[in-house]
Design an enzyme around this catalytic site. Sequence first.
Site, PDB file in Angstrom:
ATOM      1  N   TYR A   1       0.654  -0.883  -0.124  1.00 13.43           N
ATOM      2  CA  TYR A   1      -0.264   0.158  -0.022  1.00 13.43           C
ATOM      3  C   TYR A   1       1.069   0.791  -0.332  1.00 13.43           C
ATOM      4  O   TYR A   1       0.658   2.081  -0.286  1.00 13.43           O
ATOM      5  CB  TYR A   1      -1.244  -0.117   1.556  1.00 13.43           C
ATOM      6  CG  TYR A   1      -1.480  -0.840   1.532  1.00 13.43           C
ATOM      7  CD1 TYR A   1      -3.461  -1.009   0.495  1.00 13.43           C
ATOM      8  CD2 TYR A   1      -1.955  -2.168   1.864  1.00 13.43           C
ATOM      9  CE1 TYR A   1      -3.871  -1.876   0.447  1.00 13.43           C
ATOM     10  CE2 TYR A   1      -2.337  -3.253   1.854  1.00 13.43           C
ATOM     11  CZ  TYR A   1      -4.089  -3.066   0.945  1.00 13.43           C
ATOM     12  OH  TYR A   1      -4.986  -4.565   0.892  1.00 13.43           O
TER      13      TYR A   1
ATOM     14  N   ASN B   1     -12.724  -0.564  -5.576  1.00 12.87           N
ATOM     15  CA  ASN B   1     -12.131  -0.400  -6.821  1.00 12.87           C
ATOM     16  C   ASN B   1     -13.332  -0.945  -7.548  1.00 12.87           C
ATOM     17  O   ASN B   1     -13.693  -2.082  -7.183  1.00 12.87           O
ATOM     18  CB  ASN B   1     -10.806  -0.946  -6.816  1.00 12.87           C
ATOM     19  CG  ASN B   1     -10.974  -2.207  -8.032  1.00 12.87           C
ATOM     20  OD1 ASN B   1     -11.614  -1.304  -9.328  1.00 12.87           O
ATOM     21  ND2 ASN B   1     -10.244  -2.779  -8.481  1.00 12.87           N
TER      22      ASN B   1
ATOM     23  N   CYS C   1      -6.247  -4.816  -8.141  1.00 14.46           N
ATOM     24  CA  CYS C   1      -5.965  -4.821  -6.600  1.00 14.46           C
ATOM     25  C   CYS C   1      -5.694  -5.327  -5.954  1.00 14.46           C
ATOM     26  O   CYS C   1      -5.117  -5.825  -4.972  1.00 14.46           O
ATOM     27  CB  CYS C   1      -7.396  -4.054  -5.972  1.00 14.46           C
ATOM     28  SG  CYS C   1      -8.589  -4.882  -6.267  1.00 14.46           S
ATOM     29  N   HIS C   2      -6.055  -7.164  -5.945  1.00 19.06           N
ATOM     30  CA  HIS C   2      -4.803  -8.295  -5.984  1.00 19.06           C
ATOM     31  C   HIS C   2      -3.715  -8.315  -5.808  1.00 19.06           C
ATOM     32  O   HIS C   2      -3.239  -8.718  -4.810  1.00 19.06           O
ATOM     33  CB  HIS C   2      -5.985  -9.435  -7.114  1.00 19.06           C
ATOM     34  CG  HIS C   2      -5.268  -8.773  -8.085  1.00 19.06           C
ATOM     35  ND1 HIS C   2      -5.777  -8.555  -9.118  1.00 19.06           N
ATOM     36  CD2 HIS C   2      -4.504  -9.890  -9.109  1.00 19.06           C
ATOM     37  CE1 HIS C   2      -5.675  -8.680 -10.450  1.00 19.06           C
ATOM     38  NE2 HIS C   2      -4.621  -9.576  -9.893  1.00 19.06           N
TER      39      HIS C   2
ATOM     40  N   GLU D   1      -0.896 -15.380 -12.715  1.00 20.44           N
ATOM     41  CA  GLU D   1       0.027 -14.126 -13.405  1.00 20.44           C
ATOM     42  C   GLU D   1       1.520 -14.167 -13.306  1.00 20.44           C
ATOM     43  O   GLU D   1       2.077 -13.494 -14.136  1.00 20.44           O
ATOM     44  CB  GLU D   1      -0.677 -13.109 -13.061  1.00 20.44           C
ATOM     45  CG  GLU D   1      -1.966 -12.563 -12.645  1.00 20.44           C
ATOM     46  CD  GLU D   1      -1.830 -10.809 -11.925  1.00 20.44           C
ATOM     47  OE1 GLU D   1      -1.156 -10.458 -11.715  1.00 20.44           O
ATOM     48  OE2 GLU D   1      -3.362 -10.524 -12.622  1.00 20.44           O
TER      49      GLU D   1
END
Length: 159
Positions: free
Chosen positions: A95, A118, A126-127, A154
């Site tokens: 963050y 979001n 946002c993950h 990913e």
Amino acid sequence: MPVRSLTFATALGRLRLAWTAEGICLVRFTDALDREEAREAPAWVLEAMRRLMVHLAGSPQDLPNIHLDLSGLTPFQRRVAEVLRATAPGQTLTYGEVALLAGRPGAARAVGQAVKANPVLILVPCHRVVAADGPGGWSAFGSPEVKARLLALERPPGQ
């Protein structure tokens, strides 16, 4: 601006996708069918839906070039979204790092609120935001388990 939406099944659960003439404005996990669901969608919306389905089935897609309508966000929320969309797949940021990249050093809590607000999950990834001391939670449907699965999707094989 009229908003239209549809729901569809993915390997990670049912998603609701909404759009305006400007772009995709909502992607959310949902258990419900949308009563006002669009019967027809423009080709660009169907392509976004297809790419999300393929991505969530385990074949990563190029998602940052899907056009979004983020007009409902504050300027800071939009800046956080830009930082997240520029973050490489599989990469995570704290963050505090997002706050620094968004031009507000020390605003980690504000980033947390922006991430929580979001409206377009996965497309604004946002993950990829983690706590300084570990993965942290996720307020989206499915919470930490879905976050972990999205991050795993990913990562290149072997990582």
